[in-house]
Scaffold this motif. Sequence first.
Motif, PDB file in Angstrom:
ATOM      1  N   LEU A 117      12.268 -25.451  34.373  1.00 39.93           N
ATOM      2  CA  LEU A 117      12.932 -25.326  35.681  1.00 39.93           C
ATOM      3  C   LEU A 117      13.965 -24.209  35.679  1.00 39.93           C
ATOM      4  O   LEU A 117      14.016 -23.387  36.603  1.00 39.93           O
ATOM      5  CB  LEU A 117      13.582 -26.641  36.080  1.00 39.93           C
ATOM      6  N   LEU A 118      14.780 -24.160  34.641  1.00 41.82           N
ATOM      7  CA  LEU A 118      15.811 -23.120  34.590  1.00 41.82           C
ATOM      8  C   LEU A 118      15.219 -21.735  34.326  1.00 41.82           C
ATOM      9  O   LEU A 118      15.724 -20.736  34.861  1.00 41.82           O
ATOM     10  CB  LEU A 118      16.870 -23.470  33.547  1.00 41.82           C
ATOM     11  N   MET A 119      14.149 -21.672  33.549  1.00 47.01           N
ATOM     12  CA  MET A 119      13.513 -20.375  33.334  1.00 47.01           C
ATOM     13  C   MET A 119      12.909 -19.850  34.633  1.00 47.01           C
ATOM     14  O   MET A 119      13.005 -18.666  34.934  1.00 47.01           O
ATOM     15  CB  MET A 119      12.445 -20.477  32.245  1.00 47.01           C
ATOM     16  N   LEU A 120      12.304 -20.736  35.412  1.00 45.69           N
ATOM     17  CA  LEU A 120      11.766 -20.310  36.712  1.00 45.69           C
ATOM     18  C   LEU A 120      12.888 -19.872  37.648  1.00 45.69           C
ATOM     19  O   LEU A 120      12.756 -18.879  38.373  1.00 45.69           O
ATOM     20  CB  LEU A 120      10.947 -21.431  37.334  1.00 45.69           C
ATOM     21  N   TYR A 121      13.995 -20.598  37.626  1.00 49.58           N
ATOM     22  CA  TYR A 121      15.146 -20.224  38.455  1.00 49.58           C
ATOM     23  C   TYR A 121      15.645 -18.830  38.080  1.00 49.58           C
ATOM     24  O   TYR A 121      15.817 -17.965  38.943  1.00 49.58           O
ATOM     25  CB  TYR A 121      16.265 -21.255  38.293  1.00 49.58           C
ATOM     26  N   TRP A 122      15.874 -18.596  36.780  1.00 49.08           N
ATOM     27  CA  TRP A 122      16.410 -17.310  36.353  1.00 49.08           C
ATOM     28  C   TRP A 122      15.375 -16.196  36.505  1.00 49.08           C
ATOM     29  O   TRP A 122      15.742 -15.052  36.781  1.00 49.08           O
ATOM     30  CB  TRP A 122      16.930 -17.390  34.917  1.00 49.08           C
ATOM     31  N   ASN A 123      14.109 -16.512  36.315  1.00 48.16           N
ATOM     32  CA  ASN A 123      13.073 -15.498  36.478  1.00 48.16           C
ATOM     33  C   ASN A 123      13.005 -15.039  37.937  1.00 48.16           C
ATOM     34  O   ASN A 123      12.887 -13.854  38.218  1.00 48.16           O
ATOM     35  CB  ASN A 123      11.714 -16.051  36.026  1.00 48.16           C
ATOM     36  N   ASN A 124      13.063 -15.983  38.872  1.00 44.51           N
ATOM     37  CA  ASN A 124      13.036 -15.623  40.290  1.00 44.51           C
ATOM     38  C   ASN A 124      14.308 -14.903  40.701  1.00 44.51           C
ATOM     39  O   ASN A 124      14.286 -14.042  41.578  1.00 44.51           O
ATOM     40  CB  ASN A 124      12.864 -16.875  41.152  1.00 44.51           C
ATOM     41  N   ARG A 125      15.403 -15.248  40.090  1.00 46.16           N
ATOM     42  CA  ARG A 125      16.679 -14.626  40.436  1.00 46.16           C
ATOM     43  C   ARG A 125      16.718 -13.166  40.024  1.00 46.16           C
ATOM     44  O   ARG A 125      17.362 -12.348  40.671  1.00 46.16           O
ATOM     45  CB  ARG A 125      17.801 -15.394  39.755  1.00 46.16           C
ATOM     46  N   HIS A 126      16.032 -12.839  38.931  1.00 45.66           N
ATOM     47  CA  HIS A 126      16.048 -11.461  38.432  1.00 45.66           C
ATOM     48  C   HIS A 126      14.693 -10.766  38.572  1.00 45.66           C
ATOM     49  O   HIS A 126      14.414  -9.798  37.878  1.00 45.66           O
ATOM     50  CB  HIS A 126      16.476 -11.452  36.949  1.00 45.66           C
ATOM     51  N   ALA A 127      13.875 -11.252  39.476  1.00 44.86           N
ATOM     52  CA  ALA A 127      12.546 -10.657  39.662  1.00 44.86           C
ATOM     53  C   ALA A 127      12.634  -9.242  40.229  1.00 44.86           C
ATOM     54  O   ALA A 127      11.753  -8.424  39.985  1.00 44.86           O
ATOM     55  CB  ALA A 127      11.712 -11.529  40.579  1.00 44.86           C
ATOM     56  N   THR A 128      13.683  -8.912  40.944  1.00 43.83           N
ATOM     57  CA  THR A 128      13.817  -7.587  41.547  1.00 43.83           C
ATOM     58  C   THR A 128      14.505  -6.600  40.625  1.00 43.83           C
ATOM     59  O   THR A 128      14.620  -5.431  40.968  1.00 43.83           O
ATOM     60  CB  THR A 128      14.618  -7.678  42.868  1.00 43.83           C
ATOM     61  N   ASN A 176      22.351 -15.154  27.432  1.00 45.85           N
ATOM     62  CA  ASN A 176      21.300 -14.201  27.038  1.00 45.85           C
ATOM     63  C   ASN A 176      21.169 -13.082  28.054  1.00 45.85           C
ATOM     64  O   ASN A 176      21.074 -11.910  27.689  1.00 45.85           O
ATOM     65  CB  ASN A 176      19.955 -14.921  26.887  1.00 45.85           C
ATOM     66  N   ILE A 177      21.152 -13.420  29.323  1.00 43.01           N
ATOM     67  CA  ILE A 177      20.995 -12.405  30.371  1.00 43.01           C
ATOM     68  C   ILE A 177      22.208 -11.484  30.407  1.00 43.01           C
ATOM     69  O   ILE A 177      22.075 -10.271  30.566  1.00 43.01           O
ATOM     70  CB  ILE A 177      20.714 -13.084  31.728  1.00 43.01           C
ATOM     71  N   THR A 178      23.395 -12.050  30.230  1.00 39.70           N
ATOM     72  CA  THR A 178      24.612 -11.233  30.187  1.00 39.70           C
ATOM     73  C   THR A 178      24.572 -10.251  29.018  1.00 39.70           C
ATOM     74  O   THR A 178      25.048  -9.126  29.135  1.00 39.70           O
ATOM     75  CB  THR A 178      25.857 -12.146  30.069  1.00 39.70           C
ATOM     76  N   GLU A 179      23.978 -10.674  27.904  1.00 37.39           N
ATOM     77  CA  GLU A 179      23.853  -9.810  26.729  1.00 37.39           C
ATOM     78  C   GLU A 179      22.701  -8.808  26.865  1.00 37.39           C
ATOM     79  O   GLU A 179      22.444  -8.026  25.958  1.00 37.39           O
ATOM     80  CB  GLU A 179      23.636 -10.662  25.473  1.00 37.39           C
ATOM     81  N   GLY A 180      21.985  -8.843  27.997  1.00 35.86           N
ATOM     82  CA  GLY A 180      20.899  -7.903  28.242  1.00 35.86           C
ATOM     83  C   GLY A 180      19.543  -8.374  27.751  1.00 35.86           C
ATOM     84  O   GLY A 180      18.577  -7.624  27.789  1.00 35.86           O
ATOM     85  N   LYS A 181      19.459  -9.597  27.302  1.00 41.24           N
ATOM     86  CA  LYS A 181      18.181 -10.148  26.816  1.00 41.24           C
ATOM     87  C   LYS A 181      17.455 -10.788  27.997  1.00 41.24           C
ATOM     88  O   LYS A 181      17.779 -11.892  28.400  1.00 41.24           O
ATOM     89  CB  LYS A 181      18.432 -11.185  25.727  1.00 41.24           C
ATOM     90  N   LYS A 182      16.494 -10.088  28.539  1.00 49.60           N
ATOM     91  CA  LYS A 182      15.808 -10.568  29.738  1.00 49.60           C
ATOM     92  C   LYS A 182      14.337 -10.900  29.502  1.00 49.60           C
ATOM     93  O   LYS A 182      13.600 -11.158  30.439  1.00 49.60           O
ATOM     94  CB  LYS A 182      15.938  -9.544  30.863  1.00 49.60           C
ATOM     95  N   ASN A 183      13.909 -10.931  28.257  1.00 40.75           N
ATOM     96  CA  ASN A 183      12.538 -11.287  27.932  1.00 40.75           C
ATOM     97  C   ASN A 183      12.338 -12.780  28.184  1.00 40.75           C
ATOM     98  O   ASN A 183      13.057 -13.618  27.638  1.00 40.75           O
ATOM     99  CB  ASN A 183      12.243 -10.938  26.475  1.00 40.75           C
ATOM    100  N   PHE A 184      11.347 -13.111  29.005  1.00 45.05           N
ATOM    101  CA  PHE A 184      11.109 -14.492  29.419  1.00 45.05           C
ATOM    102  C   PHE A 184      10.865 -15.411  28.227  1.00 45.05           C
ATOM    103  O   PHE A 184      11.462 -16.478  28.121  1.00 45.05           O
ATOM    104  CB  PHE A 184       9.920 -14.549  30.384  1.00 45.05           C
TER     105      PHE A 184
END
Length: 145
Positions: A133-144, A54-62
């Motif tokens: 857990l994985l959503m928190l991981y990916w959210n923190n990874r792309h927080a910036t 999803n993130i690779t496809e540009g879908k970054k909505n939590f």
Amino acid sequence: MKLPKELVNGGIIFIGIGVYFLLIDALGFADLFYLRLLNVFFVFYGVNRTIETNITEGKKNFVDNAVSAMITSLVGVFLSIIGLVTYSYMNGGDSYVKSLPKTFLFGGNPSVNTYSICLLFEGIASSVIVTMLLMLYWNNRHATD
């Protein structure tokens, strides 16, 4: 026709868990409960793969990614429960379930249905935990971003 990534990754979870349990059963380690708990790594792999796609496809909505991840894990859980019921009935039904390790979840003499329903609830709970857990991981990874 291309299958949705949630179904593909849910299928990967199911195949991974199925092969893993067949392997530990064939090797005689099915009674070791801590080995039975390692199936969570297959769920982590499948759900992470969905979120990453999803993130690779540009879908970054939590919320959208969380729903996609949850669907992936639930597909894996439901397919695994269907596989367990089928495998149990192929190996004797209730008598097979009664031969399973007593240290895992149950006391007494559970039926195939009782065993499967309890594992379904456990699987749904673990799906929620893995997804968060994985959503928190990916959210923190792309927080910036």
